[in-house]
Design a protein around this motif. Structure first.
Motif, PDB file in Angstrom:
ATOM      1  N   SER A   1       0.907  -1.520   0.035  1.00 46.87           N
ATOM      2  CA  SER A   1       0.080  -0.559  -0.378  1.00 46.87           C
ATOM      3  C   SER A   1       0.921   0.931  -0.501  1.00 46.87           C
ATOM      4  O   SER A   1       1.065   2.395  -0.821  1.00 46.87           O
ATOM      5  CB  SER A   1      -0.855  -0.217   1.641  1.00 46.87           C
ATOM      6  N   ALA A   2       1.665   1.116   0.307  1.00 46.47           N
ATOM      7  CA  ALA A   2       2.830   2.282   0.745  1.00 46.47           C
ATOM      8  C   ALA A   2       3.817   2.408  -0.596  1.00 46.47           C
ATOM      9  O   ALA A   2       3.690   3.446  -1.172  1.00 46.47           O
ATOM     10  CB  ALA A   2       4.269   2.252   1.388  1.00 46.47           C
ATOM     11  N   ALA A   3       4.128   1.491  -1.477  1.00 45.01           N
ATOM     12  CA  ALA A   3       3.705   1.792  -2.909  1.00 45.01           C
ATOM     13  C   ALA A   3       3.463   2.567  -3.443  1.00 45.01           C
ATOM     14  O   ALA A   3       3.323   2.757  -4.715  1.00 45.01           O
ATOM     15  CB  ALA A   3       5.404   0.742  -2.857  1.00 45.01           C
ATOM     16  N   THR A   4       2.421   1.439  -3.654  1.00 42.09           N
ATOM     17  CA  THR A   4       0.719   2.164  -4.105  1.00 42.09           C
ATOM     18  C   THR A   4       0.490   3.820  -4.792  1.00 42.09           C
ATOM     19  O   THR A   4       0.629   4.329  -5.584  1.00 42.09           O
ATOM     20  CB  THR A   4      -0.352   1.294  -4.345  1.00 42.09           C
ATOM     21  N   LEU A   5       0.275   3.965  -2.696  1.00 45.66           N
ATOM     22  CA  LEU A   5       0.411   5.699  -2.885  1.00 45.66           C
ATOM     23  C   LEU A   5       1.574   6.532  -3.139  1.00 45.66           C
ATOM     24  O   LEU A   5       1.357   7.600  -3.855  1.00 45.66           O
ATOM     25  CB  LEU A   5       0.265   5.703  -1.546  1.00 45.66           C
ATOM     26  N   LEU A   6       2.473   5.802  -2.560  1.00 42.12           N
ATOM     27  CA  LEU A   6       3.616   7.096  -3.623  1.00 42.12           C
ATOM     28  C   LEU A   6       4.054   6.491  -4.843  1.00 42.12           C
ATOM     29  O   LEU A   6       4.491   8.818  -5.379  1.00 42.12           O
ATOM     30  CB  LEU A   6       5.510   6.568  -2.178  1.00 42.12           C
ATOM     31  N   ALA A   7       3.825   5.713  -6.026  1.00 40.88           N
ATOM     32  CA  ALA A   7       3.982   5.189  -6.800  1.00 40.88           C
ATOM     33  C   ALA A   7       2.961   6.193  -8.046  1.00 40.88           C
ATOM     34  O   ALA A   7       3.420   7.385  -8.381  1.00 40.88           O
ATOM     35  CB  ALA A   7       3.766   4.125  -7.911  1.00 40.88           C
ATOM     36  N   SER A   8       2.282   6.453  -7.070  1.00 33.12           N
ATOM     37  CA  SER A   8       0.760   7.608  -7.621  1.00 33.12           C
ATOM     38  C   SER A   8       0.692   8.992  -7.421  1.00 33.12           C
ATOM     39  O   SER A   8       1.053   9.629  -8.329  1.00 33.12           O
ATOM     40  CB  SER A   8      -0.772   7.577  -6.587  1.00 33.12           C
TER      41      SER A   8
END
Length: 72
Positions: free
Chosen positions: A32-39
């Protein structure tokens, strides 16, 4: 700059590490951290995940954060 409870050497977080540190105010999974930061930064999620995973490992090793059992 972070300092673990038994670590005499400070650990400086910048860039993705600083953004991750802000997210860690509440429990968060790597995914979820990766998804948020990628976005947020308009980059590939796999690249962010690959950057965050070793950083999280080091934060755990330095006892700055804890892994929650059962969380990915």
């Amino acid at each position: 700059m972070l300092l673990g409870p038994s670590d005499p050497d400070p650990f400086v977080v910048t860039g993705a590490g600083a953004a991750l540190w802000d997210l860690l105010e509440s429990p968060v999974t790597l995914g979820s951290a990766a998804t948020l930061l990628a976005s947020r930064y308009d980059v590939e999620e796999e690249m962010v995940s690959g950057t965050l995973a070793p950083l999280l490992d080091e934060l755990v090793e330095r006892q700055v954060v804890q892994r929650i059992p059962g969380q990915a």
